[in-house]
Design an enzyme around this catalytic site. Structure first.
Site, mmCIF file in Angstrom:
data_model
loop_
_atom_site.group_PDB
_atom_site.id
_atom_site.type_symbol
_atom_site.label_atom_id
_atom_site.label_comp_id
_atom_site.label_asym_id
_atom_site.label_seq_id
_atom_site.Cartn_x
_atom_site.Cartn_y
_atom_site.Cartn_z
ATOM 1 C CG ASN A 195 47.444 -37.516 -110.058
ATOM 2 O OD1 ASN A 195 47.399 -38.180 -109.026
ATOM 3 N ND2 ASN A 195 46.384 -36.905 -110.552
ATOM 4 C CE LYS A 196 46.132 -38.931 -105.768
ATOM 5 N NZ LYS A 196 45.250 -40.063 -105.594
#
Ligand SMILES: *Cc1c(COP(=O)(O)O)cnc(C)c1O
Length: 394
Positions: A195-196
């Site tokens: 999710n970065k």
């Protein structure tokens, strides 16, 4: 009537180019650390150098690809000489990975409160937490907004401390015109978790301008072996010979992950632009609601917008949990970043921490919601989030 599709809090942006690159890596016959990883390291260093205002800022940058940011933080602290009995200072409002790595090394975490506007570590609190055992400061660029690195480096210089930046949220953020990763810290660590701001599935990169630190991290990344497998494969000296010079770790990145990362890195400027657009749209649409909106970067600097964290203002007549429930009822994912470490059983009990010691982070925690922000998010999806927030906060 069909239910509108669920809007997740985050979603990786993976296209055909990534799938093709991974396929090439798989077919290459060299799936573990090799040419893709080398190229990814060089391209990341070039990206950081190219985006910096100060000439030559990245010329001496070393990038060490690892299989997570947690691994990178562990390597950075180990290389910086953090060991048993030492203390590292970090914000309480972070993910446990920031400081668990200190415990791996037998060191202690000194957790401190954050600034009420930026939610980044409060430099005044750092100064107050320094003891004769303090070895390093671990600032976290919360949500993708750079910490006050001038203040932090000044404190570090005054007290002879290392600075290791947890930049898990901050790839593409700048501080005073320079890319995070090119500043005068011992090391900076990026995350490529799913999710970065870009992903390799799992992965991370430690960056440093200190050649000795870089060398130590490279050796410790792979079992303490003096030469990695690809180097031996390419070398003229017999490929079977290697030397173990330390009890290292198994933290190397695979070429499969690096191939994915190279495509994501090429797309990163576009991703960052899209995140800024979505953040600006949230800002415009949510102004006027009983909310504290996340601080933007100072003029001339860039926010990486990994997270968009809203906080309920005093006038809001609903609880944080009610807001998350209302979003969930509307088919929208949300999250909280973070349950502060002083409230986590392990850290609380390890150091006897109480919420009153961290009034800013604790209050922010009670009132915060991370709302969906991902590059593939459509404006229609964002409008649904905005409408749901208006409905619950009106
Ligand atoms: C995601 C994250 C990490 C750990 O990253 P991994 O790549 O999952 O190990 C560390 N610190 C912060 C602040 C993070 O958000």
């Amino acid at each position: 009537m069909t239910e509108p599709a669920f809007i997740p809090f985050a979603r990786p942006d993976i296209g055909q180019a990534e799938i093709d690159a991974v396929g090439r890596a798989l077919r290459s016959g060299w799936v573990t650390t090799g040419p893709e990883t080398r190229a990814f390291e060089q391209e990341l260093a070039a990206f950081l150098a190219g985006g910096s205002a100060s000439a030559g800022a990245g010329a001496d940058l070393h990038a060490i690809a690892v299989n997570s940011a947690t691994a990178g933080l562990h390597l950075a602290l180990e290389a910086a000489g953090v060991g048993p009995g030492d203390e590292v200072i970090a914000p309480t409002l972070t993910f446990t990975a920031t400081v668990e790595v200190a415990r791996y090394l037998g060191a202690d975490a000194a957790l401190v409160d954050v600034d009420p506007v930026t939610l980044n570590i409060d430099p005044a609190r750092i100064e107050a937490a320094i003891t004769p055992r303090t070895k390093a400061i671990l600032p976290v660029h919360y949500g993708g907004l750079a910490c006050d690195m001038v203040a932090i480096h000044a404190i570090a210089a005054r007290h002879g401390l290392r600075v290791v930046e947890d930049a898990a949220h901050a790839l593409s953020a700048t501080w005073r015109g320079s890319q995070i990763g090119t500043l005068a810290s011992s090391a900076t660590v990026f995350s490529f978790y799913a999710n970065k701001t870009m992903t390799t599935g799992e992965g991370g990169m430690a960056v440093t301008r200190d050649a000795a630190l870089a060398q130590r991290m490279r050796v410790m990344r792979l079992h303490g072996i003096s030469r990695d497998a690809f180097e031996r494969f390419q070398s003229r000296t017999p490929a079977w010979y290697y030397e173990i010079i330390a009890p290292g770790f198994k933290y190397n990145m695979t070429d499969v992950a690096a191939a994915l990362g190279r495509v994501q890195l090429a797309r990163l400027p576009g991703f960052a632009q899209r995140r800024r657009e979505l953040a600006a749209r949230y800002h415009a649409a949510l102004t006027g609601l009983p909310l504290i909106l996340p601080a933007d970067a100072p003029p001339g600097d860039v926010h990486a917008w990994h997270l968009y964290v809203i906080r309920l203002a005093d006038e809001a007549r609903v609880t944080r949990d009610a807001v998350i429930q209302a979003l969930s009822d509307a088919g929208i994912g949300a999250s909280v970043h973070y349950v502060p470490l002083h409230r986590q059983p392990y850290w609380r009990d390890c150091y006897g921490l109480r919420p009153e010691q961290f009034p800013v982070a604790d209050r922010a925690y009670q009132r915060m919601v991370s709302i969906p922000l991902f590059t593939a998010m459509s404006e229609a999806e964002q409008d649904r989030v905005i409408a749901a927030l208006r409905a619950v906060l009106r």
